[in-house]
Design a protein around this motif. Sequence first.
Motif: not given
Length: 655
Positions: A180-188
């Motif tokens: 894995v290179s990156s993980i992004e979580v964005r709240r909607l």
Amino acid sequence: SYGQLILSLQTSMAAHLFPFHPCLLCLFFFFFILFLGADATSGFISIDCGASDSYTDADGIHWESDRAYISNGESRAVQSTESMATPLTTLRVFSSRKKNCYPILLPDARRILARVSFHYGNYDKKAAPPTFELQFDGNSWATVVTRMDGAVYFEAVYDVRMGRTSICVAQTIPKQLPFVSSIEVRRLENSMYDGEPTFAFFLLRRWSFGATDIVRYPDDNYDRIWVPAADSAGVTSLSSDTTIMDTSNSTEHPPKAVLLNAFTTTDPSADLSLTFADLVSAATIPVYINLYFAEMTSLSSSDVRSFRIDMDGKTSDPIVPPYQKVLEFSFADRGVTASSQMALRATADATLPPIISAMEIFTGSSLSNGTAESDAKALTILQLQFKALSDWNGDPCLPANYSWDWVGCSSDPVPRIIALYLAGYGLAGDLPDFSDLSSLQTIDMHNNSITGEILDFLGRLPNLIQLNLADNKLSGAIPSSLTSNNRIKLVTSGNPDLCSPGKTCDTSKGSSSAGAKKKSSKLGLILGVAVPVFFVALVATAVTFFLRSRRRAPPVAAENPGQGQGAIKGNGHGMFGARHGRMVQTPGVQFIGAGKPRVAPRNAPVVAQFPDGAGEYPVRSEEVVEEQPMIVEAAYEEQRWGEEMVDVEMHDEEH
């Protein structure tokens, strides 16, 4: 239905303010501005996998190292970092376990956008980009096919359960290690991308028509990536003559930047058509499409822009794009194939050709309910007790064939834990009560360092048939619930301190070294006290007898004034008790148990008793354990990091 998640900052000002000192007022506004700036990315979690330190990028997004999320795996750097975003220059690769999961706590979130990126970058110098599985919360998400010449990313929109989610990678091909290179979580906001709580959307494409650059945060408050689409013959770009754009009436809140440009046709009588050939295979798949329209200029009274959307023979009502506002149109659960087309076709009264500003295409899937909740909680008890198990995350049983290495699961729609394979896992400590794992058939915990007694609940597990606790450090009696249970095959060899039920365990020998030392020290203490006391008493008796015989000899006896015969005067300075293993004697005082010392008659026998627990200090072990996150998962299609083109073709109306 979804509960409402308040994402945007809401502030109110009092109608009347008390007078402030000017400096205090400046200070207030300084911190208020800082607060607003800090809130801009408060719904963001950005993990740079393999990075050694945290940092903030040029867009003000804070990236953190993945060390706080996972301990397994190895950090590596790609061979070339030229023209690569910082999160894509490092990675974490996994060479052990069926799957490796990142647990992410989201206590106040419900609807999220999750994006996972992969950049091989020839980190291992083998020029062999691997293929593996991407999963989340017990659901299959995508087959990741990495590349030599760039990065790929995958994006999903779903509801988290119990304030947490887990994102996992799993090896599917021998010698092809997942990373894995990156993980992004964005709240909607919960109203965005409306769907059932047990349903997830997986992004196929998100295009910005007419734009020249990728649009994302800070232009998009939710950090969605809008990729410029390439035009083709007969297609042209338009730009808005205004910078004003109201998106408040749009459920998905597209960024203003993608609504200030559009594609249209050079021929007013031609359709604006989009194909799905590069998005889906020959098989029919359900898609969910959001289309965004905005007029680029204020039209004169003689100009009319009106068109319908035709998709595989089904036609929409007329669409008239508004000026300085956005019109959103959606298709839900529409089956498409590689040969499907969508055409924007001018109505009969239109004087201007169709336009389109942006488009999102998703596929979707129902989500699993995960492993039985009672079983998952019981496994958490084991993880909290045994440190060696604490870094296992994600759903323990799902997806099928990707369970934790040390659990066996049933094939039920909601799986149950039926086996624990924990031989040689380095478990140390007492067995906790995990009786909620009522479907267990096999427990293998041999060759560890488990201490304490065997708990009675093990013999009462209704489905247990094999229990192997050999080669540990267990002590005490084996519960009769096990020895009298003919259904359970019990193995306890290699635990010298265990004894059969109904019998008193011999704790004077062969137990633990600590117990032996304690008994040895007590025996030495008793002997060390008793022998000197015996000789002192013997000498005292002899001396007393000798002195009394001497007193009788003279004709006149001398008495000390103020002292009555047969009594002791004074305050009884000391006591007869235990002080760190030593016995000290004071006449006239008796110390019994843990009670209060009291004066004893002179001729009463002097009795020495230890206070309860003398020489043993109470030990209390307190452990603060951070709650492990439980985990979720789903399915997805490949996305590229950066520019992705779409063919936009022009067709004459007669076709």
